[in-house]
Design an enzyme around this catalytic site. Structure first.
Site, PDB file in Angstrom:
ATOM      1  N   ARG A  68      56.291  64.712  25.882  1.00 21.35           N
ATOM      2  CA  ARG A  68      57.327  64.168  26.779  1.00 21.35           C
ATOM      3  C   ARG A  68      57.301  62.648  26.832  1.00 21.35           C
ATOM      4  NH1 ARG A  68      55.450  68.609  29.322  1.00 21.35           N
ATOM      5  NH2 ARG A  68      56.921  70.330  29.244  1.00 21.35           N
ATOM      6  N   LYS A 128      67.311  52.626  21.753  1.00 23.78           N
ATOM      7  CA  LYS A 128      68.080  53.751  21.212  1.00 23.78           C
ATOM      8  C   LYS A 128      67.310  54.311  20.028  1.00 23.78           C
ATOM      9  CE  LYS A 128      72.899  52.433  21.615  1.00 23.78           C
ATOM     10  NZ  LYS A 128      74.083  52.436  20.757  1.00 23.78           N
ATOM     11  N   GLU A 158      74.447  40.831  11.266  1.00 21.64           N
ATOM     12  CA  GLU A 158      74.211  41.115  12.695  1.00 21.64           C
ATOM     13  C   GLU A 158      73.762  39.837  13.428  1.00 21.64           C
ATOM     14  OE1 GLU A 158      74.980  44.107  13.840  1.00 21.64           O
ATOM     15  OE2 GLU A 158      74.694  45.530  12.185  1.00 21.64           O
ATOM     16  N   LYS A 204      70.337  40.318  22.128  1.00 17.38           N
ATOM     17  CA  LYS A 204      70.387  41.777  22.266  1.00 17.38           C
ATOM     18  C   LYS A 204      69.718  42.197  23.568  1.00 17.38           C
ATOM     19  CE  LYS A 204      70.255  46.286  20.548  1.00 17.38           C
ATOM     20  NZ  LYS A 204      70.216  47.214  19.445  1.00 17.38           N
ATOM     21  N   GLU A 214      74.396  51.836  27.830  1.00 19.43           N
ATOM     22  CA  GLU A 214      75.687  51.676  27.190  1.00 19.43           C
ATOM     23  C   GLU A 214      76.838  52.315  27.957  1.00 19.43           C
ATOM     24  OE1 GLU A 214      75.528  52.171  22.982  1.00 19.43           O
ATOM     25  OE2 GLU A 214      77.682  51.945  22.760  1.00 19.43           O
ATOM     26  N   ARG A 244      77.442  46.772  26.837  1.00 15.57           N
ATOM     27  CA  ARG A 244      76.695  46.947  25.600  1.00 15.57           C
ATOM     28  C   ARG A 244      77.643  47.175  24.420  1.00 15.57           C
ATOM     29  NH1 ARG A 244      70.765  49.982  25.031  1.00 15.57           N
ATOM     30  NH2 ARG A 244      70.605  49.741  22.790  1.00 15.57           N
ATOM     31  N   ASN A 290      79.248  46.019  19.412  1.00 14.23           N
ATOM     32  CA  ASN A 290      80.009  46.683  18.357  1.00 14.23           C
ATOM     33  C   ASN A 290      81.062  45.793  17.723  1.00 14.23           C
ATOM     34  OD1 ASN A 290      78.700  49.138  18.283  1.00 14.23           O
ATOM     35  ND2 ASN A 290      79.855  49.905  20.039  1.00 14.23           N
ATOM     36  N   HIS A 349      82.285  46.461  14.296  1.00 16.12           N
ATOM     37  CA  HIS A 349      81.759  47.765  13.907  1.00 16.12           C
ATOM     38  C   HIS A 349      82.814  48.867  13.839  1.00 16.12           C
ATOM     39  CE1 HIS A 349      77.908  45.849  14.286  1.00 16.12           C
ATOM     40  NE2 HIS A 349      77.250  46.969  14.044  1.00 16.12           N
ATOM     41  N   HIS A 399      82.556  50.724  10.603  1.00 17.65           N
ATOM     42  CA  HIS A 399      82.219  52.152  10.520  1.00 17.65           C
ATOM     43  C   HIS A 399      83.281  52.918   9.731  1.00 17.65           C
ATOM     44  CE1 HIS A 399      79.463  51.965  14.308  1.00 17.65           C
ATOM     45  NE2 HIS A 399      78.773  51.776  13.192  1.00 17.65           N
ATOM     46  N   HIS A 417      75.673  48.978   5.683  1.00 11.04           N
ATOM     47  CA  HIS A 417      76.187  48.783   7.039  1.00 11.04           C
ATOM     48  C   HIS A 417      76.572  47.321   7.341  1.00 11.04           C
ATOM     49  CE1 HIS A 417      76.594  49.303  11.362  1.00 11.04           C
ATOM     50  NE2 HIS A 417      75.738  48.313  11.524  1.00 11.04           N
TER      51      HIS A 417
HETATM   52  N1  LIG Z   1      68.534  52.080  17.265  1.00  9.43           N
HETATM   53  C1  LIG Z   1      69.460  51.145  17.180  1.00  9.43           C
HETATM   54  O1  LIG Z   1      69.830  50.507  18.158  1.00  9.43           O
HETATM   55  C2  LIG Z   1      70.032  50.842  15.834  1.00  9.43           C
HETATM   56  C3  LIG Z   1      70.829  49.698  15.665  1.00  9.43           C
HETATM   57  C4  LIG Z   1      71.298  49.411  14.399  1.00  9.43           C
HETATM   58  C5  LIG Z   1      71.004  50.247  13.333  1.00  9.43           C
HETATM   59  N2  LIG Z   1      70.222  51.342  13.531  1.00  9.43           N
HETATM   60  C6  LIG Z   1      69.869  52.224  12.407  1.00  9.43           C
HETATM   61  O2  LIG Z   1      69.060  51.476  11.508  1.00  9.43           O
HETATM   62  C7  LIG Z   1      69.177  52.058  10.208  1.00  9.43           C
HETATM   63  C8  LIG Z   1      69.353  50.949   9.206  1.00  9.43           C
HETATM   64  O3  LIG Z   1      68.223  50.112   9.237  1.00  9.43           O
HETATM   65  P1  LIG Z   1      67.770  49.292   7.947  1.00  9.43           P
HETATM   66  O4  LIG Z   1      68.915  48.531   7.430  1.00  9.43           O
HETATM   67  O5  LIG Z   1      66.532  48.596   8.303  1.00  9.43           O
HETATM   68  O6  LIG Z   1      67.543  50.475   6.893  1.00  9.43           O
HETATM   69  P2  LIG Z   1      66.221  51.071   6.214  1.00  9.43           P
HETATM   70  O7  LIG Z   1      65.203  51.408   7.217  1.00  9.43           O
HETATM   71  O8  LIG Z   1      66.709  52.155   5.331  1.00  9.43           O
HETATM   72  O9  LIG Z   1      65.686  49.854   5.343  1.00  9.43           O
HETATM   73  C9  LIG Z   1      66.476  49.381   4.268  1.00  9.43           C
HETATM   74  C10 LIG Z   1      65.689  49.446   2.962  1.00  9.43           C
HETATM   75  O10 LIG Z   1      64.761  48.368   2.940  1.00  9.43           O
HETATM   76  C11 LIG Z   1      63.454  48.865   2.688  1.00  9.43           C
HETATM   77  N3  LIG Z   1      62.542  47.943   3.355  1.00  9.43           N
HETATM   78  C12 LIG Z   1      62.373  47.785   4.697  1.00  9.43           C
HETATM   79  N4  LIG Z   1      61.563  46.759   4.933  1.00  9.43           N
HETATM   80  C13 LIG Z   1      61.198  46.251   3.728  1.00  9.43           C
HETATM   81  C14 LIG Z   1      60.387  45.162   3.323  1.00  9.43           C
HETATM   82  N5  LIG Z   1      59.813  44.355   4.213  1.00  9.43           N
HETATM   83  N6  LIG Z   1      60.231  44.950   2.008  1.00  9.43           N
HETATM   84  C15 LIG Z   1      60.849  45.735   1.093  1.00  9.43           C
HETATM   85  N7  LIG Z   1      61.644  46.756   1.418  1.00  9.43           N
HETATM   86  C16 LIG Z   1      61.817  47.009   2.723  1.00  9.43           C
HETATM   87  C17 LIG Z   1      63.450  50.281   3.185  1.00  9.43           C
HETATM   88  O11 LIG Z   1      62.459  51.046   2.546  1.00  9.43           O
HETATM   89  C18 LIG Z   1      64.858  50.723   2.793  1.00  9.43           C
HETATM   90  O12 LIG Z   1      64.895  51.086   1.434  1.00  9.43           O
HETATM   91  C19 LIG Z   1      70.349  53.017  10.268  1.00  9.43           C
HETATM   92  O13 LIG Z   1      69.860  54.336  10.266  1.00  9.43           O
HETATM   93  C20 LIG Z   1      71.026  52.695  11.586  1.00  9.43           C
HETATM   94  O14 LIG Z   1      71.646  53.830  12.168  1.00  9.43           O
HETATM   95  C21 LIG Z   1      69.739  51.658  14.765  1.00  9.43           C
HETATM   96 ZN   LIG Z   2      75.317  47.131  13.208  1.00  6.78          ZN
END
Ligand SMILES: NC(=O)c1ccc[n+]([C@@H]2O[C@H](COP(=O)([O-])OP(=O)(O)OC[C@H]3O[C@@H](n4cnc5c(N)ncnc54)[C@H](O)[C@@H]3O)[C@@H](O)[C@H]2O)c1
Ligand SMILES: [Zn+2]
Length: 376
Positions: A130, A152, A194, A235, A245, A249, A253, A256, A260, A275
């Site tokens: 939990r 999130k 971003e 942020k 949100e 918040r 977007n 976005h 999206h 993205h």
């Molecule tokens: N929780 C939230 O508020 C929130 C906000 C925005 C996005 N997201 C989520 O985040 C995800 C996207 O995140 P992302 O762009 O980091 O994607 P990701 O985690 O897939 O990383 C992108 C790529 O970079 C690689 N990588 C990461 N760090 C590295 C490093 N230091 N050196 C070499 N390679 C590295 C990873 O292995 C991957 O192949 C999506 O799933 C999205 O929905 C969540």
């Molecule tokens: Zn984004």
């Protein structure tokens, strides 16, 4: 309260959420000092480190060594890289591994990786026993400025992205800005979209600073730390004002809604569009649309486009490889993304650079004719 303070080269952003308050540390070498930073703030003895196969060979040993040195025993779980990992299957696996590692409520789940690892691990941390403590060690620029802050968490369902999850704030975020040196140029740029977004939402001075200093941000060092700290503060401010949100918040977007729709239109094929690239094109469209409805000057849209282009981000739908579906289909994706009430949409629009606002009465007919103009 809520200010950025600087102690040596490590910057700290505090997120004042009452009992769920936490610090974000930003600087060079934080993976190697993670054990000490965690140990001096929290009192857990065990950790399950969740990471992916791209990040593990680069940073897992250093993180483990620093946890060992701080007397924190750790087990590692290395998952495949990529969005598909945000699945029920991997969630079950991670929960089991966290339990096998005998992580108790005061111990830690540590996410070492990009947003995929952060979202999945945060969800597991939120539901195992939990809720156990959660530490984010984000290694992508997107994760350092966006996904690691705000609480999130979640995974994808066959019904869509991020549909299953919980709000579970981290207890600490350690953003090691040197870790970004191994990120691909394309992923770095995508995260930068971003960063620019925070300027465009409500920080015109920051946007102007980025226009002059983006090369130094890409190069690393103090300008990179500054850009990430300002972004995390931005942020954090939004999250503190609206943790779950319900209103403001939504400003996060900006760009976005269009972005999206473009991601959906390309079938989430990252070889065509990632993205941040969708957000880049989306932010230009949001500024152009705002000019079209006489809210902002077309000069602002041109300025936004010039900057995003300068850093190497796409700014036009025509730059996306392959064929895009017609404007009507993009509009359907927008209507699905945003609730349409009586032919009206909620959009983030702007009165100029750094003057974005939530508009909840945008006529769908206006959006569709704009899209037809942009994508004949
Ligand atoms: N929780 C939230 O508020 C929130 C906000 C925005 C996005 N997201 C989520 O985040 C995800 C996207 O995140 P992302 O762009 O980091 O994607 P990701 O985690 O897939 O990383 C992108 C790529 O970079 C690689 N990588 C990461 N760090 C590295 C490093 N230091 N050196 C070499 N390679 C590295 C990873 O292995 C991957 O192949 C999506 O799933 C999205 O929905 C969540
Ligand atoms: Zn984004």
């Amino acid at each position: 309260m809520n200010a950025i303070t600087s102690a040596s080269a490590i910057r700290k952003v505090h997120v004042p959420l009452g009992q769920r308050a936490y610090d974000i540390l930003i600087g060079q070498g934080l993976i190697a000092s993670a054990g000490g930073e965690i140990g001096s703030r929290l009192n857990g003895r065990k950790a399950a480190v969740i990471t992916d196969e791209n990040v593990a060979p680069r940073y897992l040993d250093a993180l483990k060594a620093s946890l060992d040195a701080a007397g924190i025993a750790s087990a590692a779980v290395v998952l495949p890289a990529g969005e598909k990992t945000k699945s029920f299957e991997h969630l079950i696996n991670v929960c089991d591994k966290v339990l096998e590692a005998r992580v108790e409520r005061n111990d830690y789940v540590i996410a070492l990786g990009g947003g995929v690892i952060g979202d999945l691990s945060g969800f597991a941390a939120g539901i195992v026993r939990r809720g156990v403590r959660f530490v984010q060690v984000p290694t992508s620029l997107l994760a350092q400025v966006d996904s690691s802050v705000g609480g999130k968490t979640g995974i994808n369902s066959r019904h869509g992205k991020n549909l299953v999850g919980v709000f579970h704030q981290p207890d600490l975020v350690l953003a090691d800005t040197d870790a970004l040196n191994s990120l691909s140029e394309r992923e770095f740029r995508a995260g930068y979209a971003e960063v620019a977004k925070y300027g465009l939402i409500d920080k015109p001075d920051f946007f102007a600073w980025l226009e002059s200093n983006w090369q130094a941000v890409f190069a690393g060092g103090s300008a990179r730390i500054e850009a990430i700290a300002v972004s995390c503060q931005a942020k954090a401010d939004v999250v503190v004002a609206d943790e779950r949100e319900n209103g403001q918040r939504a400003l996060l977007n900006l760009g976005h809604t269009f972005g999206h729709a473009l991601e959906a239109a390309t079938g989430y094929d990252s070889s065509r569009l990632v993205h941040g690239e969708g957000v880049s094109i989306g932010m230009v469209l949001a500024h152009e649309f705002s000019a079209r409805v006489n809210l902002a000057s077309p000069d602002d849209a041109r300025r936004v486009e010039a900057h995003l282009k300068a850093v190497g981000l796409p700014t036009r739908m025509s730059e996306i490889p392959g064929t895009l579906p017609p404007a009507e289909v993009l509009m359907d994706a927008i209507a699905q993304d945003k609730k349409v009430k009586g032919g009206r949409l909620t959009f983030i629009l702007t009165r100029g650079i750094g003057q974005s606002f939530v508009a909840d009465d945008v006529p769908a007919s206006e959006v569709i004719s704009f899209l037809k103009e942009k994508h004949p």
